[in-house]
Design a protein around this motif. Structure first.
Motif, short mmCIF file in Angstrom:
data_model
loop_
_atom_site.label_atom_id
_atom_site.label_comp_id
_atom_site.label_asym_id
_atom_site.label_seq_id
_atom_site.Cartn_x
_atom_site.Cartn_y
_atom_site.Cartn_z
N CYS A 7 0.87 -1.17 0.00
CA CYS A 7 0.00 0.00 0.00
C CYS A 7 0.91 1.22 0.00
CB CYS A 7 -0.93 0.00 1.22
SG CYS A 7 -0.05 -0.04 2.79
N ALA A 8 0.31 2.40 -0.25
CA ALA A 8 1.11 3.62 -0.26
C ALA A 8 0.40 4.70 0.55
CB ALA A 8 1.32 4.11 -1.70
N PRO A 9 1.13 5.38 1.47
CA PRO A 9 2.51 5.10 1.85
C PRO A 9 2.65 3.70 2.44
CG PRO A 9 1.53 6.80 3.27
CD PRO A 9 0.54 6.49 2.22
N PRO A 10 3.88 3.19 2.50
CA PRO A 10 4.05 1.78 2.86
C PRO A 10 3.95 1.51 4.36
CG PRO A 10 6.18 2.79 2.50
CD PRO A 10 5.17 3.86 2.21
N VAL A 11 3.67 0.26 4.69
CA VAL A 11 3.80 -0.22 6.06
C VAL A 11 5.29 -0.14 6.41
CG1 VAL A 11 3.66 -2.29 7.51
CG2 VAL A 11 1.81 -1.76 5.87
N ARG A 12 5.61 0.46 7.55
CA ARG A 12 7.02 0.65 7.92
C ARG A 12 7.41 -0.29 9.07
NH1 ARG A 12 8.35 5.07 4.75
NH2 ARG A 12 6.61 6.43 4.25
N SER A 13 8.45 0.08 9.82
CA SER A 13 9.02 -0.86 10.80
C SER A 13 8.11 -1.09 12.01
CB SER A 13 10.36 -0.31 11.31
OG SER A 13 10.09 0.85 12.10
N ARG A 14 8.42 -2.11 12.78
CA ARG A 14 7.68 -2.39 14.00
C ARG A 14 7.80 -1.22 14.99
NH1 ARG A 14 5.97 -7.16 15.64
NH2 ARG A 14 7.47 -8.37 14.46
N GLU A 15 8.99 -0.65 15.05
CA GLU A 15 9.21 0.49 15.95
C GLU A 15 8.31 1.67 15.55
OE1 GLU A 15 13.19 1.96 15.74
OE2 GLU A 15 12.79 3.54 17.22
#
Ligand SMILES: [Zn+2]
Length: 451
Positions: free
Chosen positions: A284-292
């Protein structure tokens, strides 16, 4: 008019969660009373320990109808939404043909929706590079606000806007008093990052993530905060993904800017670390980012910098997800989640100490306010529409295709065990989803902000 009483030990009202009876006269809530104060002649619905929440409102959905109804459509989107506890959707102005950027296109949408909707709906108007003259007529025709893209949305029929075009549009938007919803990513940082990744392995999620850096969101949000200051319109940031923007958003609110912010269940549930190679269902955009980053978004919800959680339900033809080659560059970006958003959110929220009251604020009252229906929908209060979701927060279920109900049952969540089951959904006093079925004829109406 029919008189009904909806009873539960856990009714989620703005003041708190308590045993109560919601008295309903026809389509509206008449009063919220103690369960021992139900007058005679009321038809009783006792849900026991299952909670009753306000019907959820999703102010960010791509229904794709008219024009791309083979991707989704009013029947299937509103059916999936009813199964997910929603009683109103607000459709995004792109993906449909014509895009909702003129009054004529809005009328085409009304014709497409006619007789097909199981729940209430409304349509955002689009702001594109050349339709400044359509903004005020769209407001007069009843849209609750506008949506624009600061980056190419990647679909024919809807153009992005640059700062110069925004400056032409914003005086009109400000005059309407309606919110401008902004897809906040700027093309510069994305283009530079993508160029550097020309020879990278695009089956890897990390490649896609690097191609849409935090800076693209940050720069777009800074641009919009400056314009918000200058033109004084209600700025709404859609699907915030980067937590790096939270301090500036928080400061802007403290300064008194008319600003609201949403994020989505996928940013609060998925993380880059768990998205496998080729797993384009999670693109998806914007993207799924880090767990933190995900945990910081939860903190943004906790401290109120993020106001609401909406799905950005964005289906496509299954072939467009390019599952065979798993290419993150060419796969369609969008995650469909209307039917499972509430359990997804409850699974994550309950383990962080949040309550159903928080969910009601993020998924009903907040989006209702944004969509201009906050004085009639999104809360269990006398005088409001009798829109409810009956939700068993203690049961678990496994996500399977037959629970999705939208046009193409593809999902990154298939097979996951989630907490909380939607037992029934009521629209203006009538059941629209109960025990896995959709009783009655489609009776959803357009909610008109001008009425
Ligand atoms: Zn969207």
């Amino acid at each position: 008019m029919s008189l009904q009483a909806f009873v539960s030990r856990r009714v989620v009202t703005p003041e708190g969660i308590r045993p109560a009876a919601i008295l309903v006269d026809g389509e509206r809530i008449e009063a919220v009373v103690s369960p021992d104060q139900i007058p005679e002649h009321y038809k009783l619905h006792d849900f026991g320990n299952a909670a009753i929440l306000p019907g959820l409102i999703d102010s960010h959905v791509h229904i794709n109808d008219p024009g791309r109804a083979d991707w989704e459509g009013f029947e299937t989107a509103t059916q999936a939404a009813a199964a997910g506890g929603y009683t109103m959707l607000v459709d995004m102005p792109l993906n449909c043909l014509p895009a909702t950027t003129t009054v004529a296109a809005l009328e085409a949408k009304r014709a497409a929706a006619h007789g097909k909707c199981r729940i209430d709906w409304a349509a955002w108007g689009g702001v594109v590079h050349d339709n400044q003259g359509d903004i005020e007529p769209l407001a007069a025709a009843g849209v609750p606000g506008f949506k624009c893209f600061l980056v190419d949305p990647g679909i024919n029929g809807f153009t992005m806007v640059r700062e110069q075009q925004l400056r032409l549009a914003l005086p009109h938007v400000a005059r309407t008093g309606l919110p401008l919803l902004v897809h906040a990513e700027l093309p510069g940082p994305i283009d530079r990052a993508t160029e550097a990744l020309a020879n990278a392995d695009w089956s890897r999620y990390s490649t896609y993530l690097q191609s849409r850096p935090d800076e693209a969101e940050l720069a777009a949000i800074r641009l919009m905060l400056g314009l918000c200051h200058e033109y004084g319109f209600h700025l709404h940031i859609v699907h915030l993904s980067t937590s790096a923007a939270l301090p500036e958003l928080c400061a802007a609110r403290a300064e008194g800017l008319p600003l609201t912010v949403e994020t989505c269940p996928h940013y609060l549930h998925l993380s880059a670390e768990t998205i496998g190679n080729g797993a384009t269902l999670s693109k998806c955009a914007p993207p799924v980012r880090s767990r933190e980053n995900c945990e910081k978004l939860w903190q943004g919800l906790r401290d109120g910098t993020i106001d609401m959680v909406v799905t950005d339900h964005s289906p496509c033809l299954p072939s467009m997800k390019r599952l065979a080659d798993g290419n993150f560059r060419t796969a369609w970006g969008g995650i469909a989640s209307l039917s499972v958003a509430l359990p997804l959110m409850w699974t994550e929220a309950s383990r962080r100490g949040f309550t159903l009251l928080d969910l009601a604020k993020w998924m009903a009252a907040g989006p209702a306010h944004l969509a201009g229906c906050g004085a009639r929908k999104g809360r269990i209060v006398a005088g409001y529409d009798a829109d409810f979701v009956v939700f068993d927060p203690d049961r678990e279920f496994s996500v399977a295709e037959d629970k999705l109900h939208y046009r193409h049952p593809v999902s990154p969540y298939l097979g996951e065990t989630l907490r909380g089951v939607v037992k029934a959904t009521y629209l203006r006093g009538n059941p629209v989803f109960a025990a896995g079925e959709f009783p009655g004829e489609p009776a959803g109406r357009e909610y008109l902000a001008i009425l």
